[in-house]
Write a protein that holds these residues in place. Structure first.
Motif, short mmCIF file in Angstrom:
data_model
loop_
_atom_site.label_atom_id
_atom_site.label_comp_id
_atom_site.label_asym_id
_atom_site.label_seq_id
_atom_site.Cartn_x
_atom_site.Cartn_y
_atom_site.Cartn_z
N ARG A 176 51.68 16.31 65.17
CA ARG A 176 51.00 15.16 64.56
C ARG A 176 51.15 13.91 65.42
NH1 ARG A 176 53.15 17.08 59.63
NH2 ARG A 176 54.81 15.54 59.80
N ARG A 177 52.36 13.68 65.94
CA ARG A 177 52.56 12.53 66.84
C ARG A 177 51.67 12.64 68.06
NH1 ARG A 177 59.01 12.60 67.31
NH2 ARG A 177 59.51 11.95 65.22
N CYS B 297 62.95 24.99 71.83
CA CYS B 297 63.65 25.60 70.70
C CYS B 297 64.98 24.87 70.54
CB CYS B 297 63.88 27.08 70.99
SG CYS B 297 64.95 27.90 69.78
N PRO B 298 65.36 24.47 69.32
CA PRO B 298 66.62 23.73 69.16
C PRO B 298 67.86 24.58 69.37
CG PRO B 298 65.55 24.05 67.05
CD PRO B 298 64.61 24.55 68.09
N HIS C 210 59.60 20.40 62.08
CA HIS C 210 59.87 19.57 63.25
C HIS C 210 58.74 19.72 64.27
CE1 HIS C 210 62.07 17.66 66.49
NE2 HIS C 210 61.93 18.76 67.23
N PHE C 211 58.29 20.95 64.51
CA PHE C 211 57.21 21.19 65.45
C PHE C 211 55.90 20.60 64.94
CE2 PHE C 211 59.39 25.23 67.24
CZ PHE C 211 60.21 24.44 68.02
N ASP D 34 61.62 29.08 60.18
CA ASP D 34 61.83 28.57 58.83
C ASP D 34 63.29 28.26 58.54
OD1 ASP D 34 59.11 28.68 58.17
OD2 ASP D 34 59.27 30.82 57.76
N THR D 35 64.16 28.33 59.52
CA THR D 35 65.56 27.96 59.33
C THR D 35 65.69 26.45 59.40
OG1 THR D 35 66.01 28.16 61.68
CG2 THR D 35 66.45 30.09 60.33
N PRO D 36 66.67 25.89 58.71
CA PRO D 36 66.85 24.43 58.76
C PRO D 36 67.15 23.96 60.18
CG PRO D 36 68.13 25.38 56.97
CD PRO D 36 67.60 26.52 57.77
#
Length: 116
Positions: free
Chosen positions: A23-24, A79-80, A17-18, A106-108
């Motif tokens: 990239r965006r 952080c989610p 996600h990060f 590395d967690t989903p």
């Protein structure tokens, strides 16, 4: 949303996600640099004379605003789990967990809920 897209979203990690956000940001910054460079190029080539000078300066300001907006987008990355701002730390080598709550990157990102 197709089942393949849904499966990819459920297997996406926080690190992925990060990386997608970075990239965006780089893509938008490239657009901003191109817009600003076009404006600067018009100033140096003296295209349009003094009649279009305010427009060219507005194009340069627009390019700078696009770049700053992209950097702000990256800076506001959180952080989610705990919503701590991790944007300034994303380019730190060896960052494997949130410095505030300790969750591994590395967690989903989207964890499935158990159905009783």
């Amino acid at each position: 949303m197709t089942s393949r897209e849904q499966n990819e979203r459920t297997t996406e990690t926080i690190r992925d996600h990060f990386k997608r956000r970075k990239r965006r940001t780089l893509a938008v910054m490239a657009i901003g640099i191109a817009v600003g460079a076009a404006g600067v190029g018009c100033v140096f080539r003296d295209i349009g004379g003094s009649r279009f000078q305010p427009v060219v300066l507005a194009v340069i300001a627009c390019g700078a605003a696009i770049i700053l907006g992209a950097l702000l987008y990256l800076d506001r990355t959180r952080c989610p789990k705990c919503l701590w701002r991790l944007g300034p730390l994303l380019n730190t080598p060896g960052l494997n967990f949130c410095i505030h709550c300790g969750i591994s990157l590395d967690t989903p990102l989207y964890q499935r809920r158990r159905v009783p």
